[in-house]
Design a protein around this motif. Structure first.
Motif, short mmCIF file in Angstrom:
data_model
loop_
_atom_site.label_atom_id
_atom_site.label_comp_id
_atom_site.label_asym_id
_atom_site.label_seq_id
_atom_site.Cartn_x
_atom_site.Cartn_y
_atom_site.Cartn_z
N LYS A 147 0.49 -39.97 -83.33
CA LYS A 147 -1.39 -40.76 -83.14
C LYS A 147 -2.45 -40.78 -84.20
O LYS A 147 -3.22 -41.90 -84.24
CB LYS A 147 -0.97 -40.87 -82.09
N CYS A 148 -1.97 -39.61 -83.63
CA CYS A 148 -3.76 -39.09 -85.04
C CYS A 148 -3.20 -39.43 -86.31
O CYS A 148 -4.35 -39.79 -87.23
CB CYS A 148 -3.59 -38.02 -84.74
N ILE A 194 -11.09 -37.80 -77.57
CA ILE A 194 -11.23 -38.75 -76.66
C ILE A 194 -11.07 -40.44 -76.41
O ILE A 194 -11.14 -40.72 -76.21
CB ILE A 194 -12.47 -38.50 -77.77
N THR A 195 -10.27 -40.42 -77.21
CA THR A 195 -9.90 -41.95 -77.12
C THR A 195 -8.39 -42.21 -76.09
O THR A 195 -8.86 -43.08 -74.79
CB THR A 195 -9.22 -42.90 -78.48
N LEU A 196 -7.91 -41.09 -76.23
CA LEU A 196 -7.07 -41.28 -75.59
C LEU A 196 -6.52 -40.70 -73.43
O LEU A 196 -5.76 -41.06 -73.26
CB LEU A 196 -4.91 -41.50 -76.04
N TYR A 197 -7.38 -39.64 -74.22
CA TYR A 197 -7.68 -38.57 -72.54
C TYR A 197 -8.57 -38.94 -71.95
O TYR A 197 -9.90 -38.89 -72.46
CB TYR A 197 -6.65 -37.83 -73.52
N SER A 198 -9.02 -39.06 -70.84
CA SER A 198 -10.21 -38.71 -70.03
C SER A 198 -10.59 -36.96 -69.17
O SER A 198 -9.07 -36.44 -69.32
CB SER A 198 -10.39 -39.85 -69.21
N TYR A 205 -8.33 -29.55 -73.34
CA TYR A 205 -8.97 -30.36 -74.68
C TYR A 205 -9.08 -29.32 -75.82
O TYR A 205 -8.68 -30.07 -76.70
CB TYR A 205 -10.25 -30.87 -74.62
N HIS A 254 -10.21 -34.56 -82.97
CA HIS A 254 -11.48 -35.08 -82.76
C HIS A 254 -10.69 -36.75 -82.15
O HIS A 254 -10.87 -36.90 -80.21
CB HIS A 254 -12.30 -34.89 -82.63
N ASP A 255 -11.32 -37.75 -82.39
CA ASP A 255 -10.91 -39.13 -82.14
C ASP A 255 -10.07 -39.98 -81.61
O ASP A 255 -9.89 -40.53 -80.38
CB ASP A 255 -11.36 -39.83 -83.56
N THR A 256 -8.51 -38.78 -81.74
CA THR A 256 -7.55 -39.42 -81.18
C THR A 256 -7.90 -38.99 -79.02
O THR A 256 -7.08 -40.15 -78.38
CB THR A 256 -6.24 -39.38 -81.28
#
Length: 168
Positions: A102-103, A123-127, A151, A119-121
Motif C-alpha cells: 500500500k505504501c 497517517i492516512t490509514l491509521y488513527s 506508530y 509516513h503518509d500511508t
C-alpha cells in the motif's frame, strides 16, 4: 566493568532474550552476563523497541538473582497463548507485506521516497488509539489504531524493509 563492556553485555543479553522469544521459550538463562536488574530492564526494552516482529512478547517479566543481586534467569510472559503465536506471526507477515504494498515502495524507491511513503500511508490509514491499548505494530495492523509506540514500531519495520537504519 567499563560502561562499554556493560553496554555490550546488555546488548548480548538482549540478543539471547530475542532468540528465546523467537522460539517461544518461557525462561532464559542470563547468568553469564552478570546483569543488574536495571540492566535486565535495559535489555528487555532493547528487545521490545528494536524487534517489532516479536510483538507477542509481553511487557512484564520476572527474574531471579544470585547472592550478589545479579540476574541469573528471566521468566518471559507472552501476550498470546504459545500455541497461537505461529499463526499470529504468519498473519503479521502477511499484513506487513500488504501494508508495504500500500505504501507503493519497491526496489527503485529512494530512501526519501520510502520514508515519505511510510509516513503518509501510516497517517492516512491509521488513527491514534485514545483508549491507549494498542502498542505494537501487529496490533496497529490488525486494529487500525495505535499509540505512539505502535506508530514507531510499524515505521521501523518499513524502514528495515527499505534497508534504512532507524531507531526508536
Amino acid at each position: 566493568l567499563s560502561a562499554s563492556a556493560e553496554s555490550a553485555d546488555v546488548s548480548h543479553a538482549a540478543e539471547d532474550i530475542a532468540a528465546a522469544v523467537d522460539k517461544c521459550h518461557t525462561e532464559v538463562d542470563l547468568t553469564k552476563y552478570r546483569l543488574s536488574p536495571t540492566e535486565l530492564g535495559d535489555a528487555m526494552r532493547e528487545v521490545l523497541y528494536t524487534r517489532p516482529e516479536l510483538f507477542y512478547l509481553g511487557e512484564t517479566w520476572q527474574y531471579y538473582t544470585d547472592n550478589e543481586k545479579r540476574v541469573t534467569r528471566v521468566l518471559l510472559d507472552y501476550r498470546y497463548a504459545v500455541a497461537d503465536i505461529s499463526a499470529k506471526r504468519a498473519e503479521y507477515a502477511a499484513l506487513l507485506s500488504d501494508f508495504i504494498a500500500k505504501c507503493g515502495i519497491d526496489e527503485s524507491s529512494s530512501d526519501f521516497e520510502c520514508v515519505l511513503a511510510a509516513h503518509d500511508t501510516i497517517i492516512t490509514l491509521y488513527s491514534y488509539d485514545n483508549m491507549l491499548v494498542t502498542d505494537t505494530a501487529y496490533g496497529m495492523l490488525t486494529s487500525g489504531t495505535g499509540v505512539c509506540e505502535a506508530y514507531s514500531l510499524l515505521f521501523l519495520e518499513v524502514m528495515r524493509h527499505c534497508d534504512i537504519e532507524s531507531f526508536i
